[in-house]
Design an enzyme around this catalytic site. Structure first.
Site, short mmCIF file in Angstrom:
data_model
loop_
_atom_site.label_atom_id
_atom_site.label_comp_id
_atom_site.label_asym_id
_atom_site.label_seq_id
_atom_site.Cartn_x
_atom_site.Cartn_y
_atom_site.Cartn_z
N LYS A 272 36.34 37.21 39.81
CA LYS A 272 37.07 38.47 39.85
C LYS A 272 36.09 39.61 40.11
CE LYS A 272 40.40 40.75 36.70
NZ LYS A 272 41.07 40.53 35.39
N SER B 146 45.81 40.58 35.57
CA SER B 146 45.09 41.34 36.58
C SER B 146 44.22 40.46 37.46
CB SER B 146 44.22 42.40 35.88
OG SER B 146 43.28 41.80 34.99
N SER C 288 45.68 38.31 31.23
CA SER C 288 45.32 38.31 32.65
C SER C 288 44.76 36.99 33.14
CB SER C 288 44.31 39.43 32.93
OG SER C 288 44.91 40.69 32.72
#
Length: 599
Positions: A72, A146, A170
């Site tokens: 990420k 996310s 997330s």
């Protein structure tokens, strides 16, 4: 592209890291870089790394040899920009995040950095200027956030696994929406050094993979103490012991009045199937009041913890709020309304609620919850970005505030072709045992889930282990049996009943004279040919055995007992001098039959 398959291909020399890297970049060119990727590692760099790995003198020493992965874009990677999905924030990292470096040192190949809800604020995956990721099952539906790009990169077969982060769900919500395993480890088990925080006291590095086995392999590499991270931790004595993993277990299911699916009956049906499957695996479903967990969940976004997001971005948010995603900016800058007094009052409230949730966990081993109540279309989220985001966190937001660990797994493909997932949640440092139970449930559910089962079929099961704190198997024969007056000495030490069995033939059982409550004496008599004595075998965390031993009165002691199946366990034995004049129990049913006959 799963780890097990690649390892086998490398071993059999049917492919090579260079060929895998070639194939990945060809796929990315065909599909387009956006919206999955924000930054890619240069292809030539990774081809050179692959060739270097192929010349390694001993690939077996690299546990993730040639395995491609993604991270990420809130993880730092030296020489690459860290954007957190905000171009104005972008900066070139000088050092690599500890967790990422562990993977590189283990031989893994970083393909790139993935899209995300800006500053890791959201469970929807739509709050980004780099394009909106969708579920790989239907482009109309959200990918979840996310860690949106990290999940989709694995689901599309572009990498074997990926790292995300998980503050409120997330690392679990995108797993549910893309039919993946999402591991949210215990807080502090994986270093967050080099990670741009969302809520620093709560953030966890999460893992997306196709199987629980793959997630466990990654956790072995990154789950280590890091002195540079003030929030890094290891288990305290007694923490993380899971005697239930080798026996029958109790799993929590919310009472009917607290179950919420926001009208999604397909999700409800899928959840009911998961409960039934877990029961077939030997679990006992126990209904519990979800209200205190829900109250904790509401604290996360409706309480002062949101101010941690402002703490991480304070200067940037005050100067560049107009360049941020409008929803993210509203959430982050809105945290200014909270005071230090609010923070303390909410902390007090959390402690009160934790007393209640701890009491509930006292009668349960794990929770089995829907990962999300439902799934939304991208257009629906854009029309109501905050409300629908909150709905998605109904079953996830409480986990880090209560210091729990969780594994999300695929549970069903609904009638509309969309995936549904469940999460198994347990106490801190029960990660390995959660993965073991989750692996069993995933394999069983996969029999009814559509799509390829090949990774599960060829992946070895995760061996049940009561680690990180081992348990000792102990046989009890009298007052410590289930329902008897001293059984509390086992249960208060978190021991768990494993099975009922008989000893080998050469044991005799006596009633110790003048003992209150009545206690038995088990005596080893070599050559005696009896029917064997009925005993219960319990698994007791080894760090509690010492206090248990201190309570054993003479003439009893702890020794090794031979069972009828040839195995041995620790258990109560009696010195021969202690049975002088004692009554022998000859009933086949042992101690329980003796007590029944005495009434």
């Amino acid at each position: 592209m799963d780890i097990t398959s690649l390892e086998l291909s490398y071993k059999n020399k049917t492919t090579s890291p260079t060929e895998v890297v070639d194939e990945i970049y060809a796929k990315i060119r065909a599909q387009g870089r956006r919206p999955v990727w924000i930054t890619l590692v240069e292809e030539e760099y990774n081809l050179a790394r692959a060739r270097e790995l192929e010349t390694h003198s001993d690939p077996a020493k690299l546990p993730l040899f040639g395995i491609p992965f993604a991270v990420k874009d809130n993880f730092d990677v030296a020489g690459l920009p860290t954007t957190a999905a905000c171009p104005t924030y972008s900066r070139i990292a000088v050092e690599t995040a500890t967790a990422v470096q562990c993977l590189l040192d283990a031989g893994a190949i970083l393909i790139g950095k993935t899209n995300m809800d800006q500053f890791a604020t959201g469970l929807v995956g739509t709050r980004t200027p780099y394009g909106i990721c969708s579920s790989v099952f239907d482009e109309q539906f959200i990918s979840g956030g996310s860690s949106s790009g990290s999940a989709v990169a694995v689901a599309k077969g572009l990498v074997s696994f990926s790292l995300g982060t998980d503050t409120a769900g997330s690392g679990r919500v995108p797993a549910a929406f893309n039919k993946l395993v999402g591991l949210k480890p215990t807080r502090g088990l994986v270093s967050t050094t080099g990670l741009l925080p969302a809520c620093r006291t709560l953030d966890c590095v999460s893992v997306f993979a196709e199987t629980c086995f793959d997630a466990a392999q990654v956790l072995k590499v990154i789950g280590r103490f890091d002195a540079s991270d003030p929030y890094s931790r290891t288990a305290n004595p007694g923490e993380g012991s899971t005697p239930w993993v080798t026996s029958k277990f109790r799993f929590g299911v919310p009472t009917e009045n607290r179950l919420e699916f926001f009208g999604d009956q397909q999700a409800r049906s899928s959840y009911d199937k998961a409960i039934a499957t877990m029961t077939r695996l030997g679990g006992e479903p126990v209904r519990f009041d979800y209200e205190p967990f829900l109250a904790v969940a509401n604290l996360l976004y409706n309480g002062p913890w949101v101010a941690e997001r402002l703490a991480a971005l304070h200067d940037f948010a005050s100067e560049h709020a107009d360049t941020m995603d409008p929803t993210v900016a509203k959430i982050v800058t809105g945290a200014q309304r909270f005071s230090a007094v609010d923070a303390f009052l909410s902390e007090y409230k959390l402690r009160e609620l934790r007393r209640k949730t701890d009491a509930i966990f006292g009668s349960l081993d794990i929770l089995l919850l829907p990962t999300t109540p439902t799934i939304y279309k991208i257009a629906e989220v854009q029309a109501a970005p905050i409300e629908l985001n909150s709905n998605l966190g109904y079953y996830t937001n409480f986990v880090n505030l209560l210091d729990l660990a969780a594994v999300a797994i695929p549970a069903d493909l609904r009638g509309d072709g969309l995936p549904f997932g469940v999460s198994i949640i347990g106490a801190a440092f029960t990660d390995n045992s959660l993965l073991s139970i989750a692996d069993r449930l995933h394999r069983e559910l996969a029999q009814t889930i559509g799509g390829s089962k090949r990774p599960l079929a060829q992946t070895p099961p995760i061996s049940p282990s009561p680690s990180p704190n081992a348990c000792i198997l102990m046989a009890v024969v009298g007052a410590h049996l289930t329902g008897q007056p001293l059984n509390w000495q086992l249960t208060t030490r978190k021991a768990r009943l494993v099975r009922t069995v008989r000893t080998h033939a050469d044991y005799r059982l006596y009633v110790l004279p003048d003992s209150i409550p009545a206690k038995p004496g088990l005596v080893f008599v070599p050559g005696f040919a009896g029917p064997g004595i009925e005993v219960e075998v319990w698994a007791m965390p080894e760090d509690t055995v010492g206090t248990f031993l201190n309570g054993i009165p003479a003439p009893l002691s702890l020794g090794t007992i031979h069972l009828e199946d040839g195995s041995t366990v620790k258990g109560f034995l009696c010195e021969s001098s202690g049975i002088a004049g004692a009554e022998e129990i000859t009933h086949l049913g042992g101690w329980r039959t003796y007590l029944e006959n005495r009434k």
